[in-house]
Design an enzyme around this catalytic site. Sequence first.
Site, PDB file in Angstrom:
ATOM      1  N   LYS A 150       0.834  -1.199   0.000  1.00 54.69           N
ATOM      2  CA  LYS A 150       0.000   0.000   0.000  1.00 54.69           C
ATOM      3  C   LYS A 150       0.878   1.262   0.000  1.00 54.69           C
ATOM      4  O   LYS A 150       2.096   1.166   0.137  1.00 54.69           O
ATOM      5  CB  LYS A 150      -0.950  -0.032   1.200  1.00 54.69           C
TER       6      LYS A 150
HETATM    7  C1  LIG Z   1      -4.974  -4.659   1.095  1.00 52.08           C
HETATM    8  C2  LIG Z   1      -6.454  -4.689   1.018  1.00 52.08           C
HETATM    9  C3  LIG Z   1      -7.253  -5.161   2.068  1.00 52.08           C
HETATM   10  C4  LIG Z   1      -6.717  -5.874   3.267  1.00 52.08           C
HETATM   11  O1  LIG Z   1      -5.702  -5.286   3.916  1.00 52.08           O
HETATM   12  P1  LIG Z   1      -4.697  -6.175   4.810  1.00 52.08           P
HETATM   13  O2  LIG Z   1      -3.963  -5.111   5.546  1.00 52.08           O
HETATM   14  O3  LIG Z   1      -3.853  -6.949   3.878  1.00 52.08           O
HETATM   15  O4  LIG Z   1      -5.524  -7.022   5.698  1.00 52.08           O
HETATM   16  C5  LIG Z   1      -8.620  -5.066   1.945  1.00 52.08           C
HETATM   17  N1  LIG Z   1      -9.198  -4.553   0.865  1.00 52.08           N
HETATM   18  C6  LIG Z   1      -8.475  -4.109  -0.175  1.00 52.08           C
HETATM   19  C7  LIG Z   1      -9.186  -3.546  -1.348  1.00 52.08           C
HETATM   20  C8  LIG Z   1      -7.088  -4.182  -0.143  1.00 52.08           C
HETATM   21  O5  LIG Z   1      -6.378  -3.768  -1.193  1.00 52.08           O
END
Ligand SMILES: *Cc1c(COP(=O)(O)O)cnc(C)c1O
Length: 389
Positions: A197
């Site tokens: 992210k």
């Molecule tokens: C990364 C992501 C998540 C989950 O996040 P985590 O921190 O990996 O649990 C949920 N929804 C979307 C759209 C994502 O890209």
Amino acid sequence: MSVPAAIAPAPANPALPYLPLTRPTIDEETIAGVCEVLRSGWITSGPNVKALEGKLSEYFGGRPVRVFNSGTCTMEIALRIAGIGAGHEVITTPLSWVATSNVILEVGATPVFVDIDPVTRNLDLNLVEGAITPATRAIIPVDLAGLPVDRDRLYAIAKKHNLRVVEDAAQSMGTTWNGKRIGAFGDFVSVSFHPNKNITTIEGGCLVMNTEAEAKLAEQYRLQGVVRSGFDGMEVEVVGGKFNLTDVAARVGLGQLPRLQEFNDRRRELARAYFAAFAARDAKALGLGLPVEDLTQSNWHMFQVVLPSGLKRAEVMAALHAAGIGAGVHYPAIHLFAIYRRLGWNPGDFPIAEAVCRSILTLPLFPTMSGADVARVVEALVGIVKGRV
Ligand SMILES: *Cc1c(COP(=O)(O)O)cnc(C)c1O
């Protein structure tokens, strides 16, 4: 990885290093700060968690914020705080990381998918009202690749039908809607700090809430439901989990947050370079579907193209890999995974999402990439597509 001879491209230029899909940027100051935390004697949730929550709350306009060890449990906890469970329906998109709908199942509620808009690739708000039933309690929209879902229309629908919203803003940290920062307004807003992210805490996430009462409840769901008082008081009133963030992870986040703007500005520049390079190679004439050219609101979490429908994505990925370029799939259609098929969904249920999910491809995009890297990706991809259409 072996590539069938028929599709093997020219050997990669050995002078060029492998270009990964993405790569976090962790600076030396942050690394030194992590070492300090490790030496401090307090490594799990503590002062750094509190400090990160304070900074995030400031960032989100003073709203209550709590941090957790993922951007998945954040959504599950938001649903629990809203009292959503068995017998309730939650509307969401079939084009997301499977976490988005898994959390609905996790709390015992029923996901209700609606198809996507082929241009934005986000859930089609025109279809939401038609999916509302007396059992509907919430909507979970996703800002795919950081492109914001229309918040005005979303909240107009939610208000009209008295629904909660859990914004899956996992990918949209730093995105804005009509000049307002995502997370600084709205109902529940869930963000992920996974390494892919735009900013990271290694693993982790945060939930933006409306009231201190919700935040208190979030703390209970975060750690076994425990409420402490005085020196020795302890009470447990809800079934909580084990979702707390460590201070080591929080220290990484404290080093990342001040750089978010700079990271996102750089991502936007690189996105602009992608659009220019694809235009110069007339990519649209080749049938390559480009993302919405939003160079003001999106945080450019990803740059995703949709391949011409006749092409096999795996072959294109193999050819890119052979050229020393990483690519990714975000995501296969959720309703076609085995557990969802067993719950009754079938191919053909959401034709637009299915077509996009079959052919969507994520190209490298991260702040330390160069303009030359973008040119290299576009040259390679256009060459591969030209050789196959
Ligand atoms: C990364 C992501 C998540 C989950 O996040 P985590 O921190 O990996 O649990 C949920 N929804 C979307 C759209 C994502 O890209």
